[in-house]
Scaffold this motif. Structure first.
Motif, PDB file in Angstrom:
ATOM      1  N   ALA A   1       0.844  -1.188   0.000  1.00  0.00           N
ATOM      2  CA  ALA A   1       0.000   0.000   0.000  1.00  0.00           C
ATOM      3  C   ALA A   1       0.878   1.235   0.000  1.00  0.00           C
ATOM      4  N   VAL A   2       0.246   2.357  -0.220  1.00  0.00           N
ATOM      5  CA  VAL A   2       0.891   3.631   0.043  1.00  0.00           C
ATOM      6  C   VAL A   2       0.584   3.979   1.487  1.00  0.00           C
ATOM      7  N   TYR A   3       1.616   4.262   2.245  1.00  0.00           N
ATOM      8  CA  TYR A   3       1.472   4.563   3.663  1.00  0.00           C
ATOM      9  C   TYR A   3       1.586   6.057   3.888  1.00  0.00           C
ATOM     10  N   TYR A   4       0.642   6.582   4.649  1.00  0.00           N
ATOM     11  CA  TYR A   4       0.563   8.007   4.912  1.00  0.00           C
ATOM     12  C   TYR A   4       0.697   8.306   6.394  1.00  0.00           C
ATOM     13  N   CYS A   5       1.421   9.336   6.684  1.00  0.00           N
ATOM     14  CA  CYS A   5       1.529   9.874   8.033  1.00  0.00           C
ATOM     15  C   CYS A   5       0.477  10.964   8.196  1.00  0.00           C
ATOM     16  N   THR A   6      -0.116  11.051   9.380  1.00  0.00           N
ATOM     17  CA  THR A   6      -1.139  12.058   9.613  1.00  0.00           C
ATOM     18  C   THR A   6      -1.084  12.561  11.053  1.00  0.00           C
ATOM     19  N   SER A   7      -1.567  13.766  11.249  1.00  0.00           N
ATOM     20  CA  SER A   7      -1.538  14.390  12.565  1.00  0.00           C
ATOM     21  C   SER A   7      -2.937  14.751  13.036  1.00  0.00           C
ATOM     22  N   GLN A   8      -3.104  14.772  14.347  1.00  0.00           N
ATOM     23  CA  GLN A   8      -4.313  15.264  14.987  1.00  0.00           C
ATOM     24  C   GLN A   8      -3.867  16.414  15.874  1.00  0.00           C
ATOM     25  N   THR A   9      -4.029  17.620  15.385  1.00  0.00           N
ATOM     26  CA  THR A   9      -3.514  18.783  16.099  1.00  0.00           C
ATOM     27  C   THR A   9      -4.479  19.308  17.156  1.00  0.00           C
ATOM     28  N   VAL A  10      -5.731  18.877  17.091  1.00  0.00           N
ATOM     29  CA  VAL A  10      -6.729  19.222  18.099  1.00  0.00           C
ATOM     30  C   VAL A  10      -7.244  17.925  18.689  1.00  0.00           C
ATOM     31  N   ALA A  11      -7.165  17.814  20.004  1.00  0.00           N
ATOM     32  CA  ALA A  11      -7.607  16.598  20.669  1.00  0.00           C
ATOM     33  C   ALA A  11      -9.046  16.281  20.304  1.00  0.00           C
ATOM     34  N   GLY A  12      -9.264  15.059  19.863  1.00  0.00           N
ATOM     35  CA  GLY A  12     -10.597  14.645  19.473  1.00  0.00           C
ATOM     36  C   GLY A  12     -11.044  15.156  18.126  1.00  0.00           C
ATOM     37  N   GLY A  13     -10.179  15.895  17.467  1.00  0.00           N
ATOM     38  CA  GLY A  13     -10.516  16.472  16.185  1.00  0.00           C
ATOM     39  C   GLY A  13     -10.168  15.569  15.025  1.00  0.00           C
ATOM     40  N   PRO A  14     -10.222  16.127  13.830  1.00  0.00           N
ATOM     41  CA  PRO A  14      -9.936  15.338  12.634  1.00  0.00           C
ATOM     42  C   PRO A  14      -8.446  15.077  12.463  1.00  0.00           C
ATOM     43  N   TRP A  15      -8.143  14.112  11.629  1.00  0.00           N
ATOM     44  CA  TRP A  15      -6.770  13.924  11.180  1.00  0.00           C
ATOM     45  C   TRP A  15      -6.556  14.974  10.102  1.00  0.00           C
ATOM     46  N   ASP A  16      -5.934  16.054  10.490  1.00  0.00           N
ATOM     47  CA  ASP A  16      -5.994  17.269   9.709  1.00  0.00           C
ATOM     48  C   ASP A  16      -4.883  17.479   8.688  1.00  0.00           C
ATOM     49  N   TYR A  17      -3.717  16.935   8.932  1.00  0.00           N
ATOM     50  CA  TYR A  17      -2.620  17.082   7.990  1.00  0.00           C
ATOM     51  C   TYR A  17      -2.098  15.716   7.592  1.00  0.00           C
ATOM     52  N   TRP A  18      -1.713  15.642   6.348  1.00  0.00           N
ATOM     53  CA  TRP A  18      -1.285  14.371   5.769  1.00  0.00           C
ATOM     54  C   TRP A  18      -0.003  14.526   4.981  1.00  0.00           C
ATOM     55  N   GLY A  19       0.816  13.517   5.031  1.00  0.00           N
ATOM     56  CA  GLY A  19       2.012  13.491   4.215  1.00  0.00           C
ATOM     57  C   GLY A  19       1.700  13.057   2.801  1.00  0.00           C
ATOM     58  N   GLN A  20       2.716  13.016   1.987  1.00  0.00           N
ATOM     59  CA  GLN A  20       2.549  12.673   0.577  1.00  0.00           C
ATOM     60  C   GLN A  20       2.457  11.172   0.334  1.00  0.00           C
ATOM     61  N   GLY A  21       2.834  10.397   1.310  1.00  0.00           N
ATOM     62  CA  GLY A  21       2.787   8.952   1.202  1.00  0.00           C
ATOM     63  C   GLY A  21       4.102   8.344   0.760  1.00  0.00           C
ATOM     64  N   THR A  22       4.321   7.111   1.182  1.00  0.00           N
ATOM     65  CA  THR A  22       5.486   6.353   0.745  1.00  0.00           C
ATOM     66  C   THR A  22       5.031   4.940   0.396  1.00  0.00           C
ATOM     67  N   GLN A  23       5.497   4.452  -0.733  1.00  0.00           N
ATOM     68  CA  GLN A  23       5.043   3.165  -1.241  1.00  0.00           C
ATOM     69  C   GLN A  23       5.749   2.014  -0.549  1.00  0.00           C
ATOM     70  N   VAL A  24       4.965   1.064  -0.090  1.00  0.00           N
ATOM     71  CA  VAL A  24       5.481  -0.185   0.451  1.00  0.00           C
ATOM     72  C   VAL A  24       4.958  -1.316  -0.416  1.00  0.00           C
ATOM     73  N   THR A  25       5.861  -2.089  -0.977  1.00  0.00           N
ATOM     74  CA  THR A  25       5.480  -3.219  -1.810  1.00  0.00           C
ATOM     75  C   THR A  25       6.107  -4.480  -1.246  1.00  0.00           C
ATOM     76  N   VAL A  26       5.270  -5.464  -0.973  1.00  0.00           N
ATOM     77  CA  VAL A  26       5.729  -6.725  -0.400  1.00  0.00           C
ATOM     78  C   VAL A  26       5.481  -7.825  -1.415  1.00  0.00           C
ATOM     79  N   SER A  27       6.534  -8.466  -1.841  1.00  0.00           N
ATOM     80  CA  SER A  27       6.430  -9.530  -2.820  1.00  0.00           C
ATOM     81  C   SER A  27       6.398 -10.883  -2.135  1.00  0.00           C
ATOM     82  N   SER A  28       5.768 -11.848  -2.792  1.00  0.00           N
ATOM     83  CA  SER A  28       5.674 -13.198  -2.254  1.00  0.00           C
ATOM     84  C   SER A  28       6.780 -14.094  -2.762  1.00  0.00           C
TER      85      SER A  28
END
Length: 119
Positions: free
Chosen positions: A92-119
């Motif tokens: 998947a593409v993995y994203y980092c996110t922040s909650q800057t207000v307690a109980g609030g939305p996940w308001d900021y997001w990173g651009q994502g980094t790709q993780v690929t797992v092969s079998s």
């Protein structure tokens, strides 16, 4: 505004490990709950887990419990996602996110980094 930049993604074999990092700038990182989310091709985005401001409280998606660990280093304004025992289903593409207000939305997001797992 908080800026989040993920790194550490890549291609690994099933059973392998990756450590993702997310560096934050702007705001007051040490006061924020931080989280990781992911989106696989053709799938809905799902929340992987989160960590409280002091690292005392963590949450994990059931499918990653026991394999993934979220940690943070407030001095470095960085949150980590250690992923062990990776499975192809973790691809998947993995994203980092922040909650800057307690109980609030996940308001900021990173651009994502790709993780690929092969079998």
């Amino acid at each position: 505004q908080v800026h989040l930049v993920e790194s550490g993604g890549g291609l690994v074999q099933a059973g392998g490990s990756l450590r993702l990092s997310c560096v934050a700038s702007g705001g007051t990182f040490s006061s924020y709950r931080m989280g990781w989310s992911r989106q696989a091709p053709g799938k809905e985005r799902e929340f992987v887990g989160s960590i409280s401001w002091n690292g005392a409280q963590t949450f994990y998606l059931d499918s990653v419990k026991g394999r993934f660990t979220i940690s943070r280093d407030n001095a470095k304004s960085t949150v980590y996602l250690q992923m062990n025992g990776l499975k192809p289903e973790d691809t998947a593409v993995y994203y980092c996110t922040s909650q800057t207000v307690a109980g609030g939305p996940w308001d900021y997001w990173g651009q994502g980094t790709q993780v690929t797992v092969s079998s």
